[in-house]
Scaffold this motif. Structure first.
Motif, PDB file in Angstrom:
ATOM      1  N   SER A   1       8.784  -2.570   1.342  1.00 13.80           N
ATOM      2  CA  SER A   1       8.916  -3.632   1.412  1.00 13.80           C
ATOM      3  C   SER A   1       9.018  -4.555   2.667  1.00 13.80           C
ATOM      4  O   SER A   1       8.065  -5.197   3.396  1.00 13.80           O
ATOM      5  N   ASP A   2       9.316  -3.423   3.933  1.00 14.24           N
ATOM      6  CA  ASP A   2       9.582  -4.079   5.461  1.00 14.24           C
ATOM      7  C   ASP A   2       8.371  -3.860   6.429  1.00 14.24           C
ATOM      8  O   ASP A   2       7.984  -4.315   7.910  1.00 14.24           O
ATOM      9  N   VAL A   3       7.243  -2.875   5.700  1.00 16.49           N
ATOM     10  CA  VAL A   3       6.103  -2.918   6.560  1.00 16.49           C
ATOM     11  C   VAL A   3       5.100  -3.770   6.389  1.00 16.49           C
ATOM     12  O   VAL A   3       4.625  -4.123   5.879  1.00 16.49           O
ATOM     13  N   THR A   4       4.533  -3.861   8.136  1.00 20.15           N
ATOM     14  CA  THR A   4       4.226  -4.480   8.556  1.00 20.15           C
ATOM     15  C   THR A   4       2.669  -3.879   9.186  1.00 20.15           C
ATOM     16  O   THR A   4       1.764  -4.488   9.238  1.00 20.15           O
ATOM     17  N   VAL A   5       2.844  -2.372   9.749  1.00 25.77           N
ATOM     18  CA  VAL A   5       1.569  -1.966  10.652  1.00 25.77           C
ATOM     19  C   VAL A   5       0.207  -2.078  10.068  1.00 25.77           C
ATOM     20  O   VAL A   5      -0.522  -1.340  10.641  1.00 25.77           O
ATOM     21  N   ALA A   6       0.594  -1.095   8.652  1.00 26.52           N
ATOM     22  CA  ALA A   6      -0.886  -1.327   7.718  1.00 26.52           C
ATOM     23  C   ALA A   6      -0.629  -1.603   6.083  1.00 26.52           C
ATOM     24  O   ALA A   6       0.538  -1.928   5.814  1.00 26.52           O
ATOM     25  N   ALA A   7      -1.080  -1.737   5.125  1.00 24.46           N
ATOM     26  CA  ALA A   7      -1.524  -1.969   4.171  1.00 24.46           C
ATOM     27  C   ALA A   7      -1.737  -1.141   3.152  1.00 24.46           C
ATOM     28  O   ALA A   7      -3.022  -0.314   3.648  1.00 24.46           O
ATOM     29  N   PRO A   8      -2.121  -1.471   1.499  1.00 25.71           N
ATOM     30  CA  PRO A   8      -2.979  -0.511   0.530  1.00 25.71           C
ATOM     31  C   PRO A   8      -4.275  -0.670   1.382  1.00 25.71           C
ATOM     32  O   PRO A   8      -4.937  -1.251   1.374  1.00 25.71           O
ATOM     33  N   GLY A   9      -5.054   0.474   1.374  1.00 25.53           N
ATOM     34  CA  GLY A   9      -6.502   0.934   1.591  1.00 25.53           C
ATOM     35  C   GLY A   9      -6.273   0.452   3.632  1.00 25.53           C
ATOM     36  O   GLY A   9      -7.903   1.163   3.862  1.00 25.53           O
TER      37      GLY A   9
END
Ligand SMILES: NC(=O)c1ccc[n+]([C@@H]2O[C@H](COP(=O)([O-])OP(=O)(O)OC[C@H]3O[C@@H](n4cnc5c(N)ncnc54)[C@H](O)[C@@H]3O)[C@@H](O)[C@H]2O)c1
Ligand SMILES: [Zn+2]
Ligand SMILES: [Zn+2]
Length: 372
Positions: free
Chosen positions: A74-82
């Protein structure tokens, strides 16, 4: 805890690596699950296999992974799925080194990279319901899936959309180390001579970077003629075989001494020979994994008198967020053609790939683990 994966387990140097079924732990808020497309094999993996580094065995190694993000906490901002990403070493983010963007010198480097668990001691992988040592360099990418962290994942820039992930995989360790040692740690100046001892991945990356920096001459030293030939194609202006009095020949070529001597062999006699070649203000950079008991001896007057420096360098002083994209741009522009070092192997050929690296036949073996 229901994500099943296959991982190569290392049990030391008396057994081959074996690919076995494992189960991944649930993601923490700052973690990403990556489907690994490829992973380079580095000398550091083998140093762990040989118990030269304090990483507990059995363990899932692999620290030059590239892949596609499957899920994020929930805290991840560096990358997104895909997203396409490369992975590198992990760091704490709040110690005095991390505070000045020098994460390779993180005060908590060991628990975040080499403890076999997360820094809090929890396992990231299980086998037959029991924890397996993993989280190596915050990734353990000799596996079809890996748990990585916000701080050791870098999204591949859009400018590199055409470059296959299997080529980018090794950028986060040996290549970054050699290039960063030259461009970031030693800050090599144009027009000064540099000698690079050991023309493996780290050494050749340093040679390509020395060419970018404008060093002159750029001297490669190794025991394999094939590696010296490749070093000359990629930037070395001169090369000498270490078995044929390389130190004497460098002294003849550069009678005023070297601006920079960069050792990737980790052999203390080689480092001492390299140090003895330095000009005033010369820097001897050292990166190689060495015998844990090895000591270095320098003459104190020569050390102080010319303002000479010995510099231990980890990970090329890299700040991942800025330096990996910079290296990728050098690659796109043709100044950092590291694809010349790579030979690809299938995941189940991991033991053959290691053998090809240790014989000197292949500079950078990369395992193909999944499709892009
Ligand atoms: N400090 C770091 O951050 C860091 C990062 C990556 C790798 N490493 C370490 O750096 C070292 C180099 O890594 P690599 O992947 O390039 O390994 P490598 O094994 O491919 O390269 C080492 C080279 O040294 C050569 N060599 C051996 N004996 C020599 C001698 N007497 N004189 C000159 N050359 C000699 C070998 O032939 C080989 O080509 C390894 O010890 C690795 O563990 C350190
Ligand atoms: Zn490495
Ligand atoms: Zn830190």
């Amino acid at each position: 805890m229901n994500i099943h994966a296959q991982a190569a387990i290392c049990r030391g140097n008396t057994e081959p690596f074996r690919i076995e079924d494992v189960v991944l732990d649930d993601l923490r808020p700052d973690e990403l699950r990556i489907r690994v497309v490829a992973c380079g094999i580095c000398h550091t993996d083998l140093a762990v296999r040989d118990e030269q580094l304090p990483v507990p065995l059995p363990v899932v190694l692999g620290h030059e992974g590239a892949g596609i993000v499957e899920a994020v906490g929930s805290d991840v901002t560096v990358a997104a799925p895909g997203d396409r990403v490369v992975m590198s070493f992990n760091s704490c983010g709040h110690c005095p080194s991390c505070a000045v963007d020098a994460p390779t010198y993180c005060y908590e480097f060991f628990p975040h990279n080499w403890s076999g668990t997360r820094a809090d001691g929890s396992a990231t992988l299980y086998r037959d319901g029991k924890p397996v040592n993993a989280n190596f360099f915050g990734q353990s990418s000799f596996a079809t899936q890996a748990i990585a962290h916000q701080r050791n994942v870098v999204k591949v820039p859009a400018s590199a959309a055409d470059i296959p992930l299997e080529r980018l995989a090794p950028i986060g360790c040996g290549l970054m180390t050699g290039a960063g040692a030259v461009l970031r740690a030693m800050k090599v100046r144009a027009g000064l001579p540099i000698a690079v001892f050991g023309a493996g991945t780290v050494g050749i990356a340093a040679i390509m970077a020395a060419k970018i920096a404008g060093a002159d001459p750029i001297i490669a030293v190794d025991v394999h003629e094939s590696r010296l030939a490749l070093a000359r194609e990629l930037g070395a202006t001169h090369s000498f075989n270490a078995r044929e009095d390389a130190v004497g020949k460098i002294r003849e070529l550069c009678p005023q001494g070297l601006g920079y001597a960069f050792d990737t062999t980790g052999i203390n006699t080689v480092i001492q020979g390299a140090w003895g070649l330095l000009a005033p203000m010369g820097i001897c950079g050292i990166v190689g994994a060495s015998d844990p008991a090895a000591q270095l001896t320098f003459n104190e007057a020569e050390f102080m008198g010319g303002g000479r420096r010995v510099m231990g360098i980890l990970g090329g002083d890299s700040d991942l967020v800025t330096f990996l994209p910079e290296l990728i741009e050098h690659h796109i522009a043709g100044r950092f053609p590291f694809e010349r070092l790579i030979r690809y192997f299938e995941f189940d050929e991991i033991n053959e790939a290691i053998e090809a690296s240790e014989s000197g036949e292949v500079v950078k073996p990369v395992l193909r683990i999944g499709t892009e």
